[in-house]
Scaffold this motif. Structure first.
Motif, PDB file in Angstrom:
ATOM      1  N   HIS A   1       0.824  -1.210   0.000  1.00  0.00           N
ATOM      2  CA  HIS A   1       0.000   0.000   0.000  1.00  0.00           C
ATOM      3  C   HIS A   1       0.862   1.267   0.000  1.00  0.00           C
ATOM      4  CE1 HIS A   1      -3.204  -2.828   0.847  1.00  0.00           C
ATOM      5  NE2 HIS A   1      -4.099  -1.863   0.755  1.00  0.00           N
ATOM      6  N   GLY A   2       2.110   1.135  -0.447  1.00  0.00           N
ATOM      7  CA  GLY A   2       2.947   2.320  -0.654  1.00  0.00           C
ATOM      8  C   GLY A   2       3.906   2.667   0.456  1.00  0.00           C
ATOM      9  N   ALA A   3       3.884   1.933   1.569  1.00  0.00           N
ATOM     10  CA  ALA A   3       4.790   2.253   2.671  1.00  0.00           C
ATOM     11  C   ALA A   3       6.232   1.941   2.279  1.00  0.00           C
ATOM     12  CB  ALA A   3       4.405   1.471   3.915  1.00  0.00           C
ATOM     13  N   ARG A   4       7.165   2.725   2.809  1.00  0.00           N
ATOM     14  CA  ARG A   4       8.581   2.545   2.496  1.00  0.00           C
ATOM     15  C   ARG A   4       9.304   1.839   3.640  1.00  0.00           C
ATOM     16  NH1 ARG A   4       9.575   8.799   1.422  1.00  0.00           N
ATOM     17  NH2 ARG A   4       7.987   8.820   3.079  1.00  0.00           N
ATOM     18  N   PRO A   5      10.064   0.796   3.350  1.00  0.00           N
ATOM     19  CA  PRO A   5      10.819   0.104   4.410  1.00  0.00           C
ATOM     20  C   PRO A   5      11.811   1.057   5.071  1.00  0.00           C
ATOM     21  CG  PRO A   5      10.795  -1.176   2.375  1.00  0.00           C
ATOM     22  CD  PRO A   5      10.264   0.181   2.029  1.00  0.00           C
ATOM     23  N   GLY A   6      11.946   0.937   6.386  1.00  0.00           N
ATOM     24  CA  GLY A   6      12.943   1.716   7.109  1.00  0.00           C
ATOM     25  C   GLY A   6      12.588   3.161   7.361  1.00  0.00           C
ATOM     26  N   VAL A   7      11.368   3.550   6.990  1.00  0.00           N
ATOM     27  CA  VAL A   7      10.934   4.938   7.180  1.00  0.00           C
ATOM     28  C   VAL A   7       9.987   5.007   8.378  1.00  0.00           C
ATOM     29  CG1 VAL A   7       9.520   6.768   6.147  1.00  0.00           C
ATOM     30  CG2 VAL A   7      11.235   5.604   4.777  1.00  0.00           C
ATOM     31  N   SER A   8      10.088   6.047   9.207  1.00  0.00           N
ATOM     32  CA  SER A   8       9.221   6.164  10.372  1.00  0.00           C
ATOM     33  C   SER A   8       7.764   6.244   9.948  1.00  0.00           C
ATOM     34  CB  SER A   8       9.607   7.386  11.216  1.00  0.00           C
ATOM     35  OG  SER A   8       9.535   8.562  10.454  1.00  0.00           O
ATOM     36  N   LYS A   9       6.884   5.659  10.762  1.00  0.00           N
ATOM     37  CA  LYS A   9       5.461   5.571  10.449  1.00  0.00           C
ATOM     38  C   LYS A   9       4.658   6.334  11.504  1.00  0.00           C
ATOM     39  CE  LYS A   9       6.232   2.424   7.163  1.00  0.00           C
ATOM     40  NZ  LYS A   9       7.702   2.419   7.171  1.00  0.00           N
ATOM     41  N   VAL A  10       3.737   7.187  11.036  1.00  0.00           N
ATOM     42  CA  VAL A  10       2.904   7.988  11.927  1.00  0.00           C
ATOM     43  C   VAL A  10       1.437   7.783  11.571  1.00  0.00           C
ATOM     44  CG1 VAL A  10       2.301  10.320  12.690  1.00  0.00           C
ATOM     45  CG2 VAL A  10       4.692   9.747  12.208  1.00  0.00           C
ATOM     46  N   GLY A  11       0.631   7.383  12.563  1.00  0.00           N
ATOM     47  CA  GLY A  11      -0.806   7.243  12.367  1.00  0.00           C
ATOM     48  C   GLY A  11      -1.549   8.328  13.135  1.00  0.00           C
TER      49      GLY A  11
END
Length: 450
Positions: free
Chosen positions: A324-334
């Motif tokens: 769904h477009g998320a990048r590995p190793g990148v911080s995730k914010v919900g």
């Protein structure tokens, strides 16, 4: 014994001579500078008309100096200029003049008030034509260089500001307007960039203008490796109501305005939920603010129930997946928004989101249950959950909600440590060569003695 960076540094300084000492101190200085300001051409436009008393003008200079202290000043980082105005305009500091904080601060302390009228429009025109020009040190327009003007004034302009401010904004200059005392607020709004809530500030007197220092230091501070994936999870249940849903979309775009949206920096996805969950658009589909905000405006209101637990499971299982477009190793914010009690269990999904390393913000309005918001939010909860009784007050939440776009282990710090380690490795190589040469000399001496 473990050689920590300070111990390693001390050991090597003792072993290596003057030049190596200088190199390693430079490396240590790099490691100390954990937060860098993004490259910016910054021009202060300061009102020194007769209504500004000398003691008050001194307080303005203190404010300027403190903002400068928080910047990464340099020819390839942030350049600072100062325009002083009253009935006439004076270019006190050019963008090309000072390349160090010390030089800038010293120059600011020497600025004297002009003590005549208030030609704010003339000052903005001067900044546009002269202060930001290449001749005065302004850099060629580029997506990598921010152009920012901070206007400080305490009165009503004696000339037109609306048209010239528009020309400046059209030229790519972001304008912050700070009003003091009996300033004309409508004029501030005519000058400032959108969103006005972020670009217009008011203080009652010059004695408290320093309280704005932190805001501007934070506004210019950005990590060099600030890539992040942000997903909004929006409650579209029937209790929200159509008119309030429009306010929610406006609120989302206010937060988007604060993000550095691009291919390599912030990516944003949007999910709406009620009795069902619907992905409005995935991460990475819109990588500029204009397209992103237009897509948010087109989101259609779902109505029906409030299945927040189901929506959180969608977030953990799908929204932040590579598919769904998320990048590995990148911080995730919900960022979860809701206006009522969930009709299903949220505990497991909320816990899973945090266990997976997602930074979770929870925003509630009206009948939202604060215990549920706290259960969704990351620690410390006081910084990650927000509540207001009224949809119209959501703008205040967008001001407070400062998304940390750096990873938990600060990438700015990592960058600095990498540079530090590289310097240390170079110094070690030089030291190794010196030791080899010294060993050869000792061997020659031993042979002669024998």
């Amino acid at each position: 014994m473990t050689l920590t960076p300070p111990l390693l540094l001390a050991l090597m300084l003792g072993l290596m001579g003057a030049q190596a000492t200088v190199d390693l101190r430079t490396a240590a200085a790099m490691a100390a500078g954990l937060c860098k300001t993004r490259p910016t051409d910054l021009v202060f436009i300061v009102d020194s008309s007769r209504s500004v008393r000398p003691s008050e003008f001194e307080q303005v200079k203190v404010f300027l100096a403190k903002v400068i202290e928080g910047l990464d000043v340099g020819p390839n980082a942030t350049r600072v200029g100062v325009v002083n105005y009253a009935s006439r305009v004076k270019n006190e500091v050019s963008l090309k003049t000072h390349r160090t904080k010390a030089g800038l601060v010293k120059a600011v302390t020497k600025v004297e008030p002009l003590s005549t009228g208030t030609m704010t429009g003339l000052a903005i025109q001067f900044a546009l034509n002269v202060a930001f020009s290449e001749n005065e040190g302004g850099r060629v327009k580029s997506p990598d260089i921010s152009k920012v003007a901070i206007i400080v004034t305490d009165g009503r302009p004696q000339d037109n500001v609306k048209d010239v401010a528009q020309r400046a904004r059209d030229a790519g200059i972001e304008i912050f307007a700070i009003g003091v005392g009996r300033v004309d607020m409508s004029t501030l709004k005519q000058m400032a960039s959108e969103p006005l809530d972020d670009h217009v500030d008011y203080v009652e007197s010059y004695s408290v203008i320093e309280k704005l220092t932190k805001k501007f230091q934070e506004a210019f501070c950005a990590c060099s490796n600030s890539a992040t994936d942000v997903v909004f999870l929006i409650d579209g249940s029937k209790s929200v109501r159509p008119e309030n849903f429009e306010l929610v979309k406006k609120w989302i775009n206010q937060i988007v305005d604060k993000l550095d949206v691009s291919d390599s920096k912030a990516h944003v996805g949007l999910v709406q939920y009620s009795s069902l969950v619907r992905q409005e658009f995935p991460l990475g589909r819109h990588n500029n603010k204009k397209d992103l905000k237009e897509a948010v405006k087109k989101m259609a209101y779902m109505e029906r129930g409030t299945m927040t637990g189901q929506a959180l499971r969608y977030l953990t299982d799908k929204s932040f997946s590579v598919g769904h477009g998320a990048r590995p190793g990148v911080s995730k914010v919900g960022i979860v928004f809701t206006d009522g009690r969930s009709q299903d269990y949220i505990g497991d999904a909320a816990k899973k989101a945090k266990e997976m390393g997602f930074k979770m913000y929870a925003v509630g309005v009206g009948n939202a249950v604060e215990d549920e918001l706290k259960e969704i939010a990351s620690q410390p909860t006081g910084e990650h959950y927000f509540y207001t009784a009224d949809f119209k007050a959501m703008t205040q939440i967008s001001k407070k909600l400062q998304i940390n776009i750096c990873q938990e282990e600060d990438p700015c710090e990592c960058d600095s440590l990498v540079k530090f380690q590289k310097k240390v490795e170079e110094a070690l190589q030089a030291l190794t060569k010196k030791i080899e040469n010294m060993s050869k000399r000792i061997a020659l001496l031993e042979n002669k003695i024998v």
